[in-house]
Design a protein around this motif. Structure first.
Motif, PDB file in Angstrom:
ATOM      1  N   VAL A  60     -22.640  27.171  48.773  1.00  0.00           N
ATOM      2  CA  VAL A  60     -23.367  26.774  48.940  1.00  0.00           C
ATOM      3  C   VAL A  60     -24.625  26.936  48.960  1.00  0.00           C
ATOM      4  CG1 VAL A  60     -24.473  23.752  49.552  1.00  0.00           C
ATOM      5  CG2 VAL A  60     -21.872  25.157  49.154  1.00  0.00           C
ATOM      6  N   SER A  61     -24.881  27.756  49.538  1.00  0.00           N
ATOM      7  CA  SER A  61     -26.503  28.697  49.995  1.00  0.00           C
ATOM      8  C   SER A  61     -26.825  29.193  48.549  1.00  0.00           C
ATOM      9  CB  SER A  61     -26.205  28.994  51.418  1.00  0.00           C
ATOM     10  OG  SER A  61     -27.324  30.157  51.449  1.00  0.00           O
ATOM     11  N   TYR A  62     -27.901  29.716  47.958  1.00  0.00           N
ATOM     12  CA  TYR A  62     -28.352  29.758  46.959  1.00  0.00           C
ATOM     13  C   TYR A  62     -28.614  31.310  47.324  1.00  0.00           C
ATOM     14  CZ  TYR A  62     -31.722  31.685  43.451  1.00  0.00           C
ATOM     15  OH  TYR A  62     -31.994  32.275  42.564  1.00  0.00           O
ATOM     16  N   SER A 137     -31.814  21.993  45.432  1.00  0.00           N
ATOM     17  CA  SER A 137     -30.942  21.526  44.684  1.00  0.00           C
ATOM     18  C   SER A 137     -31.012  20.041  44.964  1.00  0.00           C
ATOM     19  CB  SER A 137     -29.659  22.278  44.286  1.00  0.00           C
ATOM     20  OG  SER A 137     -28.944  21.874  42.888  1.00  0.00           O
ATOM     21  N   TRP A 138     -29.942  19.635  44.552  1.00  0.00           N
ATOM     22  CA  TRP A 138     -29.793  17.589  44.792  1.00  0.00           C
ATOM     23  C   TRP A 138     -30.635  17.200  44.150  1.00  0.00           C
ATOM     24  CZ3 TRP A 138     -26.391  20.113  50.001  1.00  0.00           C
ATOM     25  CH2 TRP A 138     -25.292  20.453  49.351  1.00  0.00           C
ATOM     26  N   ARG A 140     -33.382  17.386  45.985  1.00  0.00           N
ATOM     27  CA  ARG A 140     -34.526  17.973  47.281  1.00  0.00           C
ATOM     28  C   ARG A 140     -36.114  18.315  46.965  1.00  0.00           C
ATOM     29  NH1 ARG A 140     -31.876  21.837  48.380  1.00  0.00           N
ATOM     30  NH2 ARG A 140     -30.277  21.470  49.150  1.00  0.00           N
ATOM     31  N   ASN A 255     -27.448  24.995  35.993  1.00  0.00           N
ATOM     32  CA  ASN A 255     -27.194  25.248  37.663  1.00  0.00           C
ATOM     33  C   ASN A 255     -26.247  26.320  37.198  1.00  0.00           C
ATOM     34  OD1 ASN A 255     -28.345  23.004  38.870  1.00  0.00           O
ATOM     35  ND2 ASN A 255     -27.957  22.039  36.643  1.00  0.00           N
ATOM     36  N   THR A 257     -23.840  27.305  40.389  1.00  0.00           N
ATOM     37  CA  THR A 257     -22.730  27.244  41.195  1.00  0.00           C
ATOM     38  C   THR A 257     -22.464  25.505  40.848  1.00  0.00           C
ATOM     39  OG1 THR A 257     -23.961  29.047  42.578  1.00  0.00           O
ATOM     40  CG2 THR A 257     -21.854  27.839  43.488  1.00  0.00           C
ATOM     41  N   GLU A 259     -20.793  21.622  40.795  1.00  0.00           N
ATOM     42  CA  GLU A 259     -19.880  20.914  41.432  1.00  0.00           C
ATOM     43  C   GLU A 259     -19.405  20.037  40.250  1.00  0.00           C
ATOM     44  OE1 GLU A 259     -22.964  19.385  44.373  1.00  0.00           O
ATOM     45  OE2 GLU A 259     -23.257  21.182  44.934  1.00  0.00           O
TER      46      GLU A 259
ATOM     47  N   GLU B  53     -27.308  21.683  55.815  1.00  0.00           N
ATOM     48  CA  GLU B  53     -27.437  21.119  54.977  1.00  0.00           C
ATOM     49  C   GLU B  53     -29.408  22.578  55.929  1.00  0.00           C
ATOM     50  OE1 GLU B  53     -28.327  18.463  51.598  1.00  0.00           O
ATOM     51  OE2 GLU B  53     -29.757  19.156  51.259  1.00  0.00           O
ATOM     52  N   GLU B  54     -29.549  23.328  54.009  1.00  0.00           N
ATOM     53  CA  GLU B  54     -30.827  23.871  54.295  1.00  0.00           C
ATOM     54  C   GLU B  54     -31.577  23.632  52.895  1.00  0.00           C
ATOM     55  OE1 GLU B  54     -31.875  25.797  56.638  1.00  0.00           O
ATOM     56  OE2 GLU B  54     -30.106  27.044  57.543  1.00  0.00           O
ATOM     57  N   GLU B  55     -32.550  24.423  52.827  1.00  0.00           N
ATOM     58  CA  GLU B  55     -33.091  24.214  51.625  1.00  0.00           C
ATOM     59  C   GLU B  55     -33.361  24.954  50.684  1.00  0.00           C
ATOM     60  OE1 GLU B  55     -37.387  26.517  52.141  1.00  0.00           O
ATOM     61  OE2 GLU B  55     -36.176  26.380  54.062  1.00  0.00           O
ATOM     62  N   ASP B  56     -32.069  25.789  50.180  1.00  0.00           N
ATOM     63  CA  ASP B  56     -31.167  26.720  49.280  1.00  0.00           C
ATOM     64  C   ASP B  56     -29.875  26.208  48.938  1.00  0.00           C
ATOM     65  OD1 ASP B  56     -29.998  27.908  51.223  1.00  0.00           O
ATOM     66  OD2 ASP B  56     -29.994  29.990  50.888  1.00  0.00           O
ATOM     67  N   TRP B  57     -29.467  25.003  50.003  1.00  0.00           N
ATOM     68  CA  TRP B  57     -28.327  24.934  49.647  1.00  0.00           C
ATOM     69  C   TRP B  57     -28.638  23.916  47.938  1.00  0.00           C
ATOM     70  CZ3 TRP B  57     -24.249  22.202  53.097  1.00  0.00           C
ATOM     71  CH2 TRP B  57     -24.383  23.288  54.361  1.00  0.00           C
ATOM     72  N   GLY B  58     -26.887  23.618  46.941  1.00  0.00           N
ATOM     73  CA  GLY B  58     -27.136  22.904  45.557  1.00  0.00           C
ATOM     74  C   GLY B  58     -26.580  24.078  45.115  1.00  0.00           C
ATOM     75  N   GLU B  59     -26.692  23.287  43.725  1.00  0.00           N
ATOM     76  CA  GLU B  59     -25.571  23.904  43.052  1.00  0.00           C
ATOM     77  C   GLU B  59     -26.203  25.318  42.177  1.00  0.00           C
ATOM     78  OE1 GLU B  59     -23.516  20.898  40.117  1.00  0.00           O
ATOM     79  OE2 GLU B  59     -25.348  19.619  41.065  1.00  0.00           O
TER      80      GLU B  59
END
Lengths: 285, 59
Positions: A60-62, A137-138, A140, A255, A257, A259, B53-59
C-alpha cells in the motif's frame, strides 16, 4: 510448481483474493510482510524471496513497494509491476510525460516549482483548475482551484509541507459527467471497466472517497486508449483512469497497485485470477 | 467458533474469525483502532496496532 512471493504490507480484500486465486491455479504463493524483513543489498538482496520465481508487489505504501521492486530486480527476480512502471505510475508528473510522449490524450497540465511560478501557470491555464500532489493516491489533497486568491493561499500552505509539495502540478479541470472511468489492463488485455460516480457532496470520484462502482461497457475506443496508456508507462497490471471530456476521452492517471474489491462484485470479472494467470505465465518464460 | 485476542489499545476482548491470516487488518469494535494480525498458530492469534495512513499510500 511456480513460486511467487507476495510482497505486502497490509492484507486487504485484494491480497486475500490473490492468495485464494493462487491456490486455485496451483501457484505456490509466499506472503512476505515488507515491514518484517530486511535486505542485504550489497550481497544477495533476494534472500527473503529465496526459491521464488517471481514477485507480486502489492504494498500500500508506494515508496516501500517501489524500493523493494528495485532491490528484487537488481538481484534478478521478475517483479509485477516492474520498478520502472511503478516509478512512473506513482508520480503524476512522470505519468503525464509518458502519456504525452506516447501520444495518449491527457488533460492540459502545467508544472511549476515555486508559489509565484504556480500563480503564473494558473494565470496561463485559467480557472477552474485542479492542484494535485505528484505523489499520492485515493484523491488525497487533490484540490479544486476556483479563484486566484485562495489558490495562492493553498500554494503557500503546500510549499510549507515539504519538497514534494513544492512541485506544483496544476491541471485543467475537465467539464465531464459526475463520473470517470477506470479500466483494468492485464498484460495486453483490457479485462474490465467501471464508471466511478462521486458520492453526494464529493467532487472526487475515487472509490476510496466513497465513489460508487458501476459496470462500464468496454468499447473499442476505451480498449484502444487503455492499452495505449498502459503501454506508455511500460505495461503490466494497471488501472487506467479516464475522463469523458467534451472533446473525447482523456487519460489522467495510470495506477500500478490496483484495487479491485469494488470492481469484482459489480462486473463479475475474476480480476485476481487473471492477475495470477498473468504472473504465472510471465515468470515461467 | 472464533478466537479471542486482547486489544493492545483498550484491552477489549475481540473475537477473531477462524480463517484470519497474518497481515490482515481487524478493527477493535470497542475503541476503533486498526489491528494487524502478526501471528496465527495453535495457541492463538497475536495482533499489533496497524500502521496509520501515510501520504504515499494508495494505488
Amino acid at each position: 510448481m511456480v513460486r511467487v512471493a507476495l510482497i505486502f504490507d497490509r492484507i486487504r480484500w485484494e491480497e486475500k483474493a490473490l492468495l485464494a486465486a493462487a491456490r486455485e491455479l496451483n501457484v505456490d504463493m509466499i506472503p512476505i510482510d515488507a515491514k518484517d524483513v530486511f535486505f542485504e543489498i550489497t550481497s544477495d538482496g533476494n534472500l527473503v524471496c529465496k526459491g521464488a520465481d517471481g514477485a507480486l508487489q502489492r504494498c500500500v505504501s508506494y515508496f516501500r513497494g517501489l524500493h523493494i521492486a528495485a532491490i528484487l530486480e537488481t538481484f534478478s527476480l521478475r517483479v509485477v509491476n516492474p520498478f520502472q512502471v511503478s516509478l512512473i505510475c506513482g508520480n503524476k508528473l512522470l505519468t503525464t510525460l509518458a502519456l504525452v510522449k506516447a501520444g495518449v490524450p491527457t488533460p492540459m497540465t502545467f508544472v511549476a516549482f515555486s508559489v509565484d511560478g504556480a500563480m503564473r501557470a494558473l494565470n496561463k491555464l485559467g480557472l477552474p483548475a485542479v492542484l494535485k500532489p505528484i505523489i499520492g493516491s485515493w484523491g488525497r489533497m487533490v484540490s479544486p482551484l476556483t479563484d486566484f486568491m485562495s489558490s495562492r493561499a493553498l500554494f503557500e500552505t503546500m510549499s510549507e509541507m515539504g519538497p514534494l509539495y513544492k512541485i506544483f502540478y496544476i491541471q485543467d479541470m475537465i467539464n465531464k459527467p459526475q463520473r470517470d472511468i477506470r479500466t483494468f489492463v492485464i498484460g495486453d488485455e483490457v479485462v474490465a471497466a467501471i464508471y466511478r460516480y462521486a458520492k453526494e457532496g464529493e467532487w472526487r470520484t475515487n472509490t476510496a472517497r466513497g465513489g460508487r462502482a458501476v459496470p462500464c461497457p468496454l468499447t473499442d475506443e476505451l480498449v484502444d486508449i487503455s492499452l495505449k496508456a498502459a503501454n506508455a508507462v511500460g505495461g503490466g497490471v494497471l488501472g487506467v483512469d479516464i475522463m469523458e471530456s467534451e472533446n473525447g476521452l482523456l487519460v489522467h492517471e495510470v495506477n500500478s497497485t490496483i484495487e479491485f474489491k469494488n470492481t469484482v462484485p459489480v462486473t463479475g470479472v475474476d480480476i485476481p485470477g487473471l492477475i495470477i494467470r498473468y504472473v504465472k505465465d510471465l515468470v515461467r518464460r | 467458533m472464533g478466537r479471542q485476542v486482547s486489544c493492545p489499545e483498550c484491552y477489549a476482548q475481540i473475537e477473531v474469525a477462524d480463517d484470519v491470516i497474518v497481515g490482515e487488518i481487524i478493527e477493535c469494535p470497542d475503541c476503533g483502532v486498526e489491528l494487524e494480525v502478526v501471528e496465527v498458530n495453535d495457541e492463538g492469534v497475536k495482533v499489533r496496532v496497524a500502521e496509520v495512513e501515510e501520504e504515499d499510500w494508495g494505488e
